[in-house]
Design a protein around this motif. Structure first.
Motif, PDB file in Angstrom:
ATOM      1  N   ASP A  31       8.889 -17.700  -7.336  1.00 47.70           N
ATOM      2  CA  ASP A  31       9.065 -16.936  -8.575  1.00 47.70           C
ATOM      3  C   ASP A  31       7.731 -16.432  -9.109  1.00 47.70           C
ATOM      4  O   ASP A  31       7.620 -15.290  -9.560  1.00 47.70           O
ATOM      5  CB  ASP A  31       9.757 -17.803  -9.628  1.00 47.70           C
ATOM      6  CG  ASP A  31      11.139 -18.249  -9.191  1.00 47.70           C
ATOM      7  OD1 ASP A  31      12.069 -17.455  -9.305  1.00 47.70           O
ATOM      8  OD2 ASP A  31      11.260 -19.395  -8.723  1.00 47.70           O
ATOM      9  N   GLU A 159      18.356 -12.060 -20.566  1.00 50.90           N
ATOM     10  CA  GLU A 159      18.802 -11.114 -19.550  1.00 50.90           C
ATOM     11  C   GLU A 159      19.190 -11.789 -18.243  1.00 50.90           C
ATOM     12  O   GLU A 159      19.839 -11.175 -17.386  1.00 50.90           O
ATOM     13  CB  GLU A 159      17.722 -10.063 -19.289  1.00 50.90           C
ATOM     14  CG  GLU A 159      16.385 -10.593 -18.819  1.00 50.90           C
ATOM     15  CD  GLU A 159      15.426 -10.927 -19.956  1.00 50.90           C
ATOM     16  OE1 GLU A 159      14.209 -10.984 -19.688  1.00 50.90           O
ATOM     17  OE2 GLU A 159      15.901 -11.139 -21.091  1.00 50.90           O
ATOM     18  N   ASP A 160      18.795 -13.053 -18.063  1.00 49.36           N
ATOM     19  CA  ASP A 160      19.170 -13.777 -16.847  1.00 49.36           C
ATOM     20  C   ASP A 160      20.631 -14.214 -16.861  1.00 49.36           C
ATOM     21  O   ASP A 160      21.167 -14.632 -15.831  1.00 49.36           O
ATOM     22  CB  ASP A 160      18.296 -15.018 -16.670  1.00 49.36           C
ATOM     23  CG  ASP A 160      16.855 -14.665 -16.308  1.00 49.36           C
ATOM     24  OD1 ASP A 160      16.585 -13.476 -16.052  1.00 49.36           O
ATOM     25  OD2 ASP A 160      16.011 -15.578 -16.290  1.00 49.36           O
ATOM     26  N   PRO A 244      21.477 -19.962 -13.761  1.00 46.20           N
ATOM     27  CA  PRO A 244      22.277 -19.128 -14.668  1.00 46.20           C
ATOM     28  C   PRO A 244      23.687 -18.884 -14.152  1.00 46.20           C
ATOM     29  O   PRO A 244      24.667 -18.938 -14.918  1.00 46.20           O
ATOM     30  CB  PRO A 244      21.471 -17.826 -14.748  1.00 46.20           C
ATOM     31  CG  PRO A 244      20.069 -18.248 -14.498  1.00 46.20           C
ATOM     32  CD  PRO A 244      20.175 -19.339 -13.456  1.00 46.20           C
ATOM     33  N   GLU A 269      20.106 -22.711 -22.439  1.00 48.69           N
ATOM     34  CA  GLU A 269      20.697 -21.853 -21.407  1.00 48.69           C
ATOM     35  C   GLU A 269      22.213 -21.828 -21.536  1.00 48.69           C
ATOM     36  O   GLU A 269      22.843 -20.762 -21.412  1.00 48.69           O
ATOM     37  CB  GLU A 269      20.286 -22.348 -20.021  1.00 48.69           C
ATOM     38  CG  GLU A 269      18.809 -22.130 -19.722  1.00 48.69           C
ATOM     39  CD  GLU A 269      18.389 -22.683 -18.380  1.00 48.69           C
ATOM     40  OE1 GLU A 269      17.461 -22.132 -17.766  1.00 48.69           O
ATOM     41  OE2 GLU A 269      18.983 -23.678 -17.937  1.00 48.69           O
TER      42      GLU A 269
END
Length: 361
Positions: A31, A159-160, A244, A269
């Motif tokens: 990442d 946005e994830d 996610p 999350e």
């Protein structure tokens, strides 16, 4: 958390350099590589007092090499030596992240930790606590003045989490899917969730539990699952890169933890994903979930209470969905990755003007 900060800071013209203390684990390396974040792997020795001076020397060299002006230390305690090297290397602003409530039960080990914090005080501008609960503990147990601290909530890039991928409709033959995402460590409490699953199975509930994470408690949890006859009900998924997607497919997110919990990023999350939540009634969860307004709080380490709360969510999906909607609104407002990056930037004295001179952190 560092990955999220780098993502936003790069887009704002800030040049972060990642300093990694140990070569492993390296599960986030792809990442950081994708963001083209420059990194240094120090691989500091894991034992011996000399490692502290080695760490300070390496940080000094990195600060001089990159002409760094700010430093954020994610390790707390070790930040005393990180700050020493940074200051000698010309870094003007040094802050340290505090992610857990102080564990004063560790006796002499905690006394040593208190000493490290005191050594770091003259060299550190601010201790940034991930919640007001952690801030209160930091002030209480380390004798830190409130003005030496700040509170910045951990953030999640909204946005994830695609709202198009929300939970699929429940059918009679589809198990009610319960998930938890957290390190498999002692300051978490996946064991109580496993015991609650046993109770629910005995009640005849069609459930499946997915536990994401890795850590030192994996062996113990595997034994517990086997001894309770839950191999077909509870799955340990290990480290996953599609968290996610996993969370958005859950019917319920459970965060079973201990009073040592500092915040619980996975809790946020789940809020952003719009998934109903049941969590342990400890300081951090109480703060994030607004005292139970945005999810159900149950006594920690109480498997029966946890099973009862899960049953309530199964029986009252409309009520649980309303809580989840309110929780999502709060998370988007207060716990976004962008908000975290901006607040940390303010503490560090960073400029976010798009055309400002590039700064190294």
């Amino acid at each position: 958390m560092a990955l999220v900060l780098c993502r936003y800071w790069l887009s704002w013209g800030i040049r972060p350099v990642l300093v990694i203390l140990h070569a492993a684990p390296a599960d986030l390396a792809p990442d950081f590589d994708a963001l083209a974040v420059e990194g240094i792997v120090l691989d500091i020795p894991k034992k011996g007092y000399a490692r502290y001076l080695i760490l300070a020397a390496h940080i000094f060299g990195a600060a001089r090499r990159y002409r760094a002006t700010r430093l954020l230390s994610m390790p707390f305690g070790w930040h005393a030596f990180i700050a020493l090297g940074a200051r000698l290397g010309g870094v003007r602003h040094v802050v340290a992240h505090v992610g857990n409530y102080p564990d004063a039960s560790r006796g002499s080990a905690f006394a040593k930790f208190q000493l490290l914090v005191q050594l770091g005080r003259p060299l550190t501008d601010r201790l940034v606590c991930c919640s007001r609960y952690v801030q209160e503990g930091t002030i209480k147990y380390f004798g830190i003045r409130e003005r030496e601290t700040a509170v910045v909530y951990n953030g999640v890039p909204a946005e994830d989490f695609s709202t198009d991928a929300m939970q699929s409709p429940t059918t009679p033959d589809k198990p009610f899917t319960i998930g938890m995402v957290a390190r498999l460590e002692k300051h978490k409490d996946q064991a109580t969730l496993i015991r609650a699953a046993k109770i629910l199975k005995e009640r005849g509930r069609n459930i499946h539990v997915e536990i994401v994470g890795e850590g030192s408690q994996r062996g113990m949890l595997e034994q517990l699952i086997a001894s309770e006859g839950l191999s077909d009900t509870v799955s340990l998924l290990g480290v996953r890169r599609d968290v996610p997607a996993i969370i958005t497919e859950l019917d319920l997110f459970v965060f079973s933890t201990t009073p040592d919990e500092g915040f619980g990023i996975a809790l946020v999350e789940a809020m952003i994903a719009g998934v109903p939540i049941v969590a342990s009634d400890v300081g951090a969860c109480r703060e994030v979930l607004s005292g139970g307004t945005h999810g159900i709080l149950v006594p920690p380490a109480d498997a029966i209470a946890l099973a009862d709360a899960i049953d309530f969510v199964r029986a009252e999906p409309k009520t649980a969905s309303l809580w989840a909607d309110r929780a999502r609104e709060k998370a988007l407002r207060e716990y976004s990755g962008e908000a975290m990056a901006r607040e940390y930037g303010k503490v560090l004295g960073l400029s976010f003007l798009a055309h400002s001179a590039r700064q190294t952190t």
